[in-house]
Design a protein around this motif. Structure first.
Motif, short mmCIF file in Angstrom:
data_model
loop_
_atom_site.label_atom_id
_atom_site.label_comp_id
_atom_site.label_asym_id
_atom_site.label_seq_id
_atom_site.Cartn_x
_atom_site.Cartn_y
_atom_site.Cartn_z
N GLY A 308 -17.82 -0.38 -9.10
CA GLY A 308 -17.09 0.47 -10.02
C GLY A 308 -16.57 1.74 -9.39
O GLY A 308 -15.46 2.21 -9.72
N TYR A 309 -17.35 2.35 -8.49
CA TYR A 309 -16.91 3.59 -7.85
C TYR A 309 -15.69 3.35 -6.96
O TYR A 309 -14.71 4.10 -7.02
N ARG A 310 -15.74 2.32 -6.14
CA ARG A 310 -14.59 2.03 -5.28
C ARG A 310 -13.37 1.62 -6.10
O ARG A 310 -12.24 1.93 -5.74
N HIS A 311 -13.61 0.92 -7.20
CA HIS A 311 -12.50 0.51 -8.06
C HIS A 311 -11.81 1.72 -8.69
O HIS A 311 -10.58 1.78 -8.78
N ARG A 312 -12.62 2.70 -9.09
CA ARG A 312 -12.02 3.90 -9.67
C ARG A 312 -11.31 4.75 -8.63
O ARG A 312 -10.16 5.18 -8.84
N GLU A 313 -11.96 4.97 -7.48
CA GLU A 313 -11.38 5.83 -6.46
C GLU A 313 -10.18 5.18 -5.77
O GLU A 313 -9.31 5.89 -5.27
N GLY A 314 -10.11 3.86 -5.75
CA GLY A 314 -9.02 3.19 -5.06
C GLY A 314 -7.93 2.71 -5.99
O GLY A 314 -6.86 3.32 -6.11
N SER A 348 -15.67 3.00 -14.28
CA SER A 348 -14.24 2.71 -14.50
C SER A 348 -13.87 2.84 -15.97
O SER A 348 -12.78 3.33 -16.30
N ARG A 349 -14.75 2.43 -16.88
CA ARG A 349 -14.43 2.54 -18.31
C ARG A 349 -14.33 3.98 -18.76
O ARG A 349 -13.44 4.34 -19.54
N ASP A 350 -15.24 4.83 -18.27
CA ASP A 350 -15.17 6.25 -18.63
C ASP A 350 -13.90 6.89 -18.07
O ASP A 350 -13.29 7.75 -18.72
N TYR A 351 -13.51 6.50 -16.88
CA TYR A 351 -12.30 7.08 -16.29
C TYR A 351 -11.06 6.70 -17.11
O TYR A 351 -10.19 7.54 -17.36
N LEU A 352 -10.98 5.44 -17.55
CA LEU A 352 -9.84 5.04 -18.37
C LEU A 352 -9.85 5.74 -19.73
O LEU A 352 -8.79 6.06 -20.27
#
Length: 437
Positions: A308-314, A348-352
């Motif tokens: 999830g971290y790499r998915h959000r940052e990338g 990722s859900r919190d970022y969206l």
């Protein structure tokens, strides 16, 4: 000079049935041959003989006699030999994966049938119900999964009143996203094995996919009439892992601090409203810290995957600004992501949620409703045609990104318009997934 044909015109459909035979010889049908053989063999019991039948049929007496004398080839192998061959071919995973010619060349059946040919071996396997199949990765869908797919298809039915009216859910507003492995050199795949249809998903048949020198993860996003950005995940180095862990600890500490400040402001508001604080035990002003189980954590990446971290940052930080730019132009956007753990992670859900990106519910085990599945074969096919096998990770990334930029918008629109038809197919089949496996 144009060639001149002297062949007479032949009206195929009109003359096919009425065209007379060129000779007096007439081929008998399967029913006629069976009747002739049965009648002549049973002639000793009072039935017809070859001489009597020749007077009533266009065939001669000698022709009918040869038909009765004709015999099929004797069985080359006994049933015990066939069973032994099948047992050897399915005894180990290595034997299942061998090509037919390779098994004969290696002499796997020399103790059972020394003179066996490739065709005979394949016929033995086919008659027993075996065939060369790719080992399955996912078992058939369960009834609950089929019901979930059917419920999703009904909720996103593109037809409102009748089939093909296009007045239902509009898939042109969906942002299709997905990742796929981008190989360096050879393409990832699974080797075919000898197995029956119900053995494709057994653990002793399937095995891990081939992993060569390196495998990148390529991410892309597009919408009807619009092509979004792409992103390539490299294998994470140890320095990048330490840096990510440090940044995540700092982010968790900041989140805890912000939560404590918000809790203090909430208590003040409750006092003004003269409401009791049920979360504050014994009416003390003790600070309530967020438990550690609510902190962001990195997922398990035993094989260098994407969490999830790499998915959000990338990927997300590359595609979210593009989605916001479309929304500023008044273009509706609905993000579609599959059920990968990185996509469903809380990071990722919190970022969206913070970026106010509306996501679309995706039913499990439904790759056909994601138009991105059509993009990856297109890119692989064109990379194979346009480029030589890549030698390093950066060259592989450049090839994929170049092909992504060259995808025509008309091709993307054609992929998107395939999704409504797939949804109609799910509805017709009651949730069964014919694209699965």
């Amino acid at each position: 000079m144009a060639s001149i044909t002297r062949r007479k015109p032949y009206k195929y459909k009109q003359d096919k049935v009425t065209k007379p035979p060129k000779t007096s010889r007439t081929e008998m049908s399967a029913v006629q041959r069976a009747f002739v053989v049965g009648a002549i063999v049973a002639s000793r019991d009072g039935y017809a003989s070859a001489n009597a039948l020749s007077k009533r049929m266009p065939q001669t007496q000698s022709g009918l006699s040869r038909l009765v004398q004709r015999r099929g080839r004797d069985e080359i192998l006994t049933q015990e030999q066939k069973d032994a061959i099948i047992a050897i071919a399915t005894s180990t995973r290595n034997n299942r994966e061998k090509q037919s010619w390779q098994a004969i060349k290696d002499g796997d059946f020399k103790d059972v049938a020394p003179e066996i040919s490739v065709t005979t071996f394949e016929n033995v396997m086919y008659e027993a119900g075996y065939s060369r199949r790719r080992p399955g990765w996912k078992p058939p869908l369960t009834p609950n999964q089929e019901r979930e797919r059917y419920r999703w298809a009904l909720a996103h039915n593109p037809d409102k009143y009748e089939y093909g009216d296009g007045l239902g859910f509009d898939f042109k507003q969906v942002i299709f996203t997905d990742e796929t492995p981008a190989r360096i050199g050879e393409e990832r795949g699974m080797q075919r094995v000898w197995c029956k249809e119900d053995e494709r998903y057994d653990n002793y048949v399937k095995k891990d996919r081939n992993r060569k020198d390196c495998c990148l993860q390529f991410y892309g996003a597009f919408r009807y009439n619009y092509k979004g950005p792409c992103y390539t995940y490299f294998e994470e180095t140890e320095e990048e892992k330490r840096s990510a862990d440090k940044a995540l600890r700092k982010e968790n500490a900041q989140r805890n601090c912000d939560d404590n400040i918000l809790q203090g402001k909430a208590r003040v508001a409750l006092q003004v409203l003269q409401e009791s604080d049920v979360n504050q035990r014994y009416n003390t002003r003790k600070k309530q810290y967020v438990p550690s189980q609510h902190d962001y954590r990195r997922g398990g990446r035993t094989r260098g995957g994407v969490d999830g971290y790499r998915h959000r940052e990338g990927a997300l930080k590359a595609v979210v600004p593009w989605i916001n730019s479309l929304k500023e132009k008044g273009i509706p956007c609905l993000l579609l992501q599959d059920g990968a753990p990185a996509h469903k992670s809380r990071i990722s859900r919190d970022y969206l949620t913070v970026e106010r990106i509306e996501s679309m519910w995706w039913p499990g085990h439904s790759p056909e409703v994601n138009a991105s599945e059509h993009a990856w074969p297109w890119i692989r096919r064109h990379i194979t045609t346009d480029f030589k096998p890549s030698c390093n990770a950066h060259q592989c990334r450049d090839q994929w990104e170049r092909e992504w930029e060259e995808i025509p918008i008309e091709t993307i629109n054609r992929w998107v318009m395939l999704v409504p038809e797939m949804v109609r197919r799910i509805i017709r089949h009651g949730g069964k997934n014919d694209f699965h496996g």
